[in-house]
Motif scaffolding. Structure first.
Motif, PDB file in Angstrom:
ATOM      1  N   ARG A 148      68.152  43.130  31.959  1.00 41.65           N
ATOM      2  CA  ARG A 148      68.471  44.561  31.937  1.00 41.65           C
ATOM      3  C   ARG A 148      67.477  45.276  31.032  1.00 41.65           C
ATOM      4  NH1 ARG A 148      73.428  46.879  28.954  1.00 41.65           N
ATOM      5  NH2 ARG A 148      73.497  44.756  28.187  1.00 41.65           N
ATOM      6  N   THR A 149      66.716  46.195  31.568  1.00 40.08           N
ATOM      7  CA  THR A 149      65.687  46.900  30.800  1.00 40.08           C
ATOM      8  C   THR A 149      66.305  48.016  29.979  1.00 40.08           C
ATOM      9  OG1 THR A 149      63.988  46.409  32.455  1.00 40.08           O
ATOM     10  CG2 THR A 149      63.559  48.234  30.937  1.00 40.08           C
ATOM     11  N   VAL A 150      65.970  48.022  28.706  1.00 37.11           N
ATOM     12  CA  VAL A 150      66.411  49.079  27.796  1.00 37.11           C
ATOM     13  C   VAL A 150      65.158  49.732  27.214  1.00 37.11           C
ATOM     14  CG1 VAL A 150      67.735  49.659  25.732  1.00 37.11           C
ATOM     15  CG2 VAL A 150      68.527  47.813  27.236  1.00 37.11           C
ATOM     16  N   ARG A 151      64.885  50.952  27.626  1.00 35.33           N
ATOM     17  CA  ARG A 151      63.702  51.673  27.155  1.00 35.33           C
ATOM     18  C   ARG A 151      64.069  52.474  25.903  1.00 35.33           C
ATOM     19  NH1 ARG A 151      64.269  51.836  32.551  1.00 35.33           N
ATOM     20  NH2 ARG A 151      62.571  51.022  33.827  1.00 35.33           N
ATOM     21  N   TYR A 152      63.223  52.397  24.903  1.00 38.13           N
ATOM     22  CA  TYR A 152      63.561  53.050  23.641  1.00 38.13           C
ATOM     23  C   TYR A 152      62.346  53.703  23.000  1.00 38.13           C
ATOM     24  CZ  TYR A 152      61.317  49.215  21.092  1.00 38.13           C
ATOM     25  OH  TYR A 152      60.390  48.321  20.589  1.00 38.13           O
ATOM     26  N   THR A 153      62.622  54.736  22.225  1.00 40.09           N
ATOM     27  CA  THR A 153      61.609  55.323  21.356  1.00 40.09           C
ATOM     28  C   THR A 153      62.020  55.088  19.912  1.00 40.09           C
ATOM     29  OG1 THR A 153      62.766  57.454  21.437  1.00 40.09           O
ATOM     30  CG2 THR A 153      60.888  57.157  22.942  1.00 40.09           C
ATOM     31  N   VAL A 154      61.045  55.108  19.019  1.00 34.07           N
ATOM     32  CA  VAL A 154      61.302  55.110  17.583  1.00 34.07           C
ATOM     33  C   VAL A 154      60.899  56.485  17.083  1.00 34.07           C
ATOM     34  CG1 VAL A 154      60.749  54.083  15.344  1.00 34.07           C
ATOM     35  CG2 VAL A 154      60.867  52.634  17.390  1.00 34.07           C
ATOM     36  N   GLU A 155      61.832  57.186  16.411  1.00 36.15           N
ATOM     37  CA  GLU A 155      61.586  58.555  15.986  1.00 36.15           C
ATOM     38  C   GLU A 155      61.843  58.701  14.490  1.00 36.15           C
ATOM     39  OE1 GLU A 155      63.655  61.335  18.476  1.00 36.15           O
ATOM     40  OE2 GLU A 155      63.214  60.196  20.306  1.00 36.15           O
ATOM     41  N   LEU A 156      61.045  59.523  13.860  1.00 33.68           N
ATOM     42  CA  LEU A 156      61.132  59.741  12.416  1.00 33.68           C
ATOM     43  C   LEU A 156      61.273  61.223  12.129  1.00 33.68           C
ATOM     44  CD1 LEU A 156      60.845  58.688   9.464  1.00 33.68           C
ATOM     45  CD2 LEU A 156      58.356  58.910   9.744  1.00 33.68           C
ATOM     46  N   GLU A 157      62.264  61.562  11.324  1.00 35.05           N
ATOM     47  CA  GLU A 157      62.423  62.957  10.906  1.00 35.05           C
ATOM     48  C   GLU A 157      61.327  63.319   9.904  1.00 35.05           C
ATOM     49  OE1 GLU A 157      65.722  66.014   8.924  1.00 35.05           O
ATOM     50  OE2 GLU A 157      66.096  63.856   8.918  1.00 35.05           O
ATOM     51  N   ALA A 201      59.170  60.562  30.053  1.00 39.21           N
ATOM     52  CA  ALA A 201      59.498  59.218  30.509  1.00 39.21           C
ATOM     53  C   ALA A 201      60.969  58.908  30.242  1.00 39.21           C
ATOM     54  CB  ALA A 201      58.607  58.194  29.799  1.00 39.21           C
ATOM     55  N   GLU A 202      61.543  58.085  31.063  1.00 37.49           N
ATOM     56  CA  GLU A 202      62.955  57.700  30.909  1.00 37.49           C
ATOM     57  C   GLU A 202      63.145  56.930  29.600  1.00 37.49           C
ATOM     58  OE1 GLU A 202      66.377  55.013  33.188  1.00 37.49           O
ATOM     59  OE2 GLU A 202      64.404  55.337  34.108  1.00 37.49           O
ATOM     60  N   VAL A 203      64.154  57.318  28.843  1.00 36.10           N
ATOM     61  CA  VAL A 203      64.478  56.665  27.574  1.00 36.10           C
ATOM     62  C   VAL A 203      65.979  56.409  27.532  1.00 36.10           C
ATOM     63  CG1 VAL A 203      64.508  56.875  25.051  1.00 36.10           C
ATOM     64  CG2 VAL A 203      62.563  57.758  26.348  1.00 36.10           C
ATOM     65  N   ASP A 204      66.370  55.166  27.237  1.00 33.03           N
ATOM     66  CA  ASP A 204      67.788  54.811  27.133  1.00 33.03           C
ATOM     67  C   ASP A 204      68.313  54.993  25.716  1.00 33.03           C
ATOM     68  OD1 ASP A 204      68.145  53.811  29.895  1.00 33.03           O
ATOM     69  OD2 ASP A 204      66.694  52.296  29.271  1.00 33.03           O
ATOM     70  N   LEU A 205      67.492  54.638  24.730  1.00 36.05           N
ATOM     71  CA  LEU A 205      67.913  54.738  23.332  1.00 36.05           C
ATOM     72  C   LEU A 205      66.814  55.413  22.511  1.00 36.05           C
ATOM     73  CD1 LEU A 205      69.445  51.182  22.661  1.00 36.05           C
ATOM     74  CD2 LEU A 205      70.680  53.312  23.101  1.00 36.05           C
ATOM     75  N   ARG A 206      67.218  56.401  21.718  1.00 32.99           N
ATOM     76  CA  ARG A 206      66.293  57.023  20.771  1.00 32.99           C
ATOM     77  C   ARG A 206      66.679  56.514  19.382  1.00 32.99           C
ATOM     78  NH1 ARG A 206      66.739  63.339  21.807  1.00 32.99           N
ATOM     79  NH2 ARG A 206      65.035  63.339  20.259  1.00 32.99           N
ATOM     80  N   ILE A 207      65.870  55.633  18.839  1.00 33.11           N
ATOM     81  CA  ILE A 207      66.170  55.023  17.542  1.00 33.11           C
ATOM     82  C   ILE A 207      65.529  55.893  16.469  1.00 33.11           C
ATOM     83  CG2 ILE A 207      65.970  52.930  16.145  1.00 33.11           C
ATOM     84  CD1 ILE A 207      65.780  51.359  18.770  1.00 33.11           C
ATOM     85  N   GLN A 227      76.592  59.012   4.306  1.00 26.90           N
ATOM     86  CA  GLN A 227      76.539  57.652   3.782  1.00 26.90           C
ATOM     87  C   GLN A 227      76.167  56.579   4.806  1.00 26.90           C
ATOM     88  OE1 GLN A 227      76.787  56.984   0.573  1.00 26.90           O
ATOM     89  NE2 GLN A 227      77.255  59.104   0.070  1.00 26.90           N
ATOM     90  N   VAL A 228      76.631  56.703   6.016  1.00 25.00           N
ATOM     91  CA  VAL A 228      76.470  55.613   6.971  1.00 25.00           C
ATOM     92  C   VAL A 228      75.746  56.080   8.220  1.00 25.00           C
ATOM     93  CG1 VAL A 228      78.436  54.289   6.127  1.00 25.00           C
ATOM     94  CG2 VAL A 228      78.813  56.069   7.844  1.00 25.00           C
ATOM     95  N   SER A 229      75.528  55.164   9.132  1.00 23.18           N
ATOM     96  CA  SER A 229      74.737  55.409  10.337  1.00 23.18           C
ATOM     97  C   SER A 229      75.649  55.430  11.555  1.00 23.18           C
ATOM     98  CB  SER A 229      73.668  54.318  10.479  1.00 23.18           C
ATOM     99  OG  SER A 229      72.898  54.214   9.284  1.00 23.18           O
ATOM    100  N   CYS A 230      75.073  55.660  12.740  1.00 19.15           N
ATOM    101  CA  CYS A 230      75.911  55.702  13.936  1.00 19.15           C
ATOM    102  C   CYS A 230      75.076  55.503  15.186  1.00 19.15           C
ATOM    103  CB  CYS A 230      76.655  57.039  14.039  1.00 19.15           C
ATOM    104  SG  CYS A 230      75.630  58.407  14.676  1.00 19.15           S
ATOM    105  N   HIS A 231      75.785  55.284  16.293  1.00 24.01           N
ATOM    106  CA  HIS A 231      75.197  55.467  17.624  1.00 24.01           C
ATOM    107  C   HIS A 231      76.006  56.553  18.305  1.00 24.01           C
ATOM    108  CE1 HIS A 231      75.415  54.634  22.058  1.00 24.01           C
ATOM    109  NE2 HIS A 231      74.145  54.947  21.885  1.00 24.01           N
ATOM    110  N   ASN A 232      75.346  57.571  18.820  1.00 24.24           N
ATOM    111  CA  ASN A 232      76.038  58.702  19.419  1.00 24.24           C
ATOM    112  C   ASN A 232      75.302  59.124  20.683  1.00 24.24           C
ATOM    113  OD1 ASN A 232      77.825  60.779  19.816  1.00 24.24           O
ATOM    114  ND2 ASN A 232      77.232  61.964  18.021  1.00 24.24           N
ATOM    115  N   THR A 233      75.893  58.851  21.822  1.00 26.43           N
ATOM    116  CA  THR A 233      75.364  59.253  23.138  1.00 26.43           C
ATOM    117  C   THR A 233      73.876  58.942  23.310  1.00 26.43           C
ATOM    118  OG1 THR A 233      75.004  61.523  22.361  1.00 26.43           O
ATOM    119  CG2 THR A 233      77.103  61.038  23.429  1.00 26.43           C
ATOM    120  N   GLY A 234      73.545  57.679  23.198  1.00 23.05           N
ATOM    121  CA  GLY A 234      72.179  57.251  23.454  1.00 23.05           C
ATOM    122  C   GLY A 234      71.225  57.428  22.294  1.00 23.05           C
ATOM    123  N   ARG A 235      71.728  57.895  21.160  1.00 28.51           N
ATOM    124  CA  ARG A 235      70.856  58.049  19.994  1.00 28.51           C
ATOM    125  C   ARG A 235      71.349  57.147  18.875  1.00 28.51           C
ATOM    126  NH1 ARG A 235      68.020  63.669  18.523  1.00 28.51           N
ATOM    127  NH2 ARG A 235      66.266  62.791  17.392  1.00 28.51           N
TER     128      ARG A 235
END
Length: 308
Positions: A148-157, A201-207, A227-235
């Motif tokens: 199963r292909t999971v396409r992702y980007t790595v993003e920095l604020e 491009a199609e992205v499944d997860l934006r990390i 304080q903590v992290s999350c996963h919220n609607t593909g991000r």
């Protein structure tokens, strides 16, 4: 032959039945009221309901991904383990104050001050703008030929004083490690570079690595409270506070905690719910909320079993 007659419930029985139905109806109303879903244009759904300190989580799906489980979970986050946004790092019970980054994936001797301001405190707010980070070739191992292909980007604020190359190196190294989800879940992680992402491009997860303030905004209505992290609607939102300080469960091993953090939140992104400690002395599953403590288990940052 005398016919038989089925006698109806007595008055007392009818009253008991009414009470049970009333309580059942109230429970359904409360669950429906709390069960708020967030839906993206890509069709991804993820649990977003939380009332006070009680978080109600339903495992949803990401487009093209089957959910691992289909049950609701309710867990209580202890008040003593949740700080308000802007609290000093020293007062954060989930962190190891002043922990140094150990040499691990992406780690370096000079990395301990990344993400801190001139006074040595974790940067509370970034610019709110994000850039897709280029993945260094050295960070990637060969990916499986199928799965199963999971396409992702790595993003920095912006404004976090963190090396984008170091961030991408950690994420890429963790996701393609043979101890990771590729081996455990039969997935195939494919990085989407900046140029392709800019073209849609199609992205499944934006990390995404984000400041505590921005994390709260991106995770809402989940209550991360700075304080903590999350996963919220593909991000996948990695909280800078945790990225810099780690958590008590990992002591001074901040790199080990970062490995856990990536695997845990990405695990949610590919359909996994929370897991729990199986007993004193056992290895903590990666989907356990190790940030809040180990409950007698031993820390382990990977989804695959720890070697004996």
């Amino acid at each position: 032959m005398r016919g038989s007659v089925e006698r109806g419930p007595t008055f007392g029985h009818r009253q008991a039945i009414r009470r049970r139905r009333s309580w059942a109806g109230l429970a359904v109303v409360l669950c429906v009221a709390a069960d708020v879903w967030s839906v993206t244009g890509a069709g991804a759904r993820e649990p977003v309901a939380q009332s006070g300190l009680f978080r109600i989580e339903r495992v949803g799906f990401t487009a093209g991904m089957a959910p691992a489980v289909a049950v609701d979970q309710v867990e209580r986050v202890p008040e003593s383990q949740v700080d308000s946004p802007g609290a000093a790092a020293a007062a954060d019970p989930t962190s190891t104050t002043g922990a140094a980054t150990k040499g691990g994936p992406g780690g370096s001797a000079g990395a301990a001050n990344d993400g801190k301001d001139a006074k040595g405190a974790v940067i509370e707010s970034g610019t709110g703008r994000f850039s897709v980070v280029t993945m260094p070739a050295k960070a990637l191992r060969p990916t499986p030929a199928s799965g199963r292909t999971v396409r992702y980007t790595v993003e920095l604020e912006g404004g976090l004083d963190v090396s984008g190359e170091q961030l991408a190196t950690v994420v890429g190294t963790v996701l393609t490690d043979p101890r990771g989800w590729q081996a455990k879940d039969g997935v195939r992680f494919v990085n989407v570079p900046p140029a392709a992402a800019a073209k849609g491009a199609e992205v499944d997860l934006r990390i995404t690595l984000a400041s505590p303030t921005t994390t709260d905004r991106l995770c809402a209505p989940l209550q991360t409270r700075g304080q903590v992290s999350c996963h919220n609607t593909g991000r996948v939102v990695l909280n800078l506070r945790r990225w810099v300080l780690g958590a008590a469960a990992y002591g001074s091993d901040v790199d080990g905690y970062r490995t856990y953090l990536v695997n845990h939140e990405v695990g949610h992104g590919i359909g996994h719910a929370h897991a729990y400690c199986g007993g004193t002395g056992k290895v903590a599953p990666v989907m356990m909320q190790q940030t809040y403590g180990l409950k007698g288990c031993t820390a382990w940052p990977w989804p695959t079993p720890k070697p004996a």
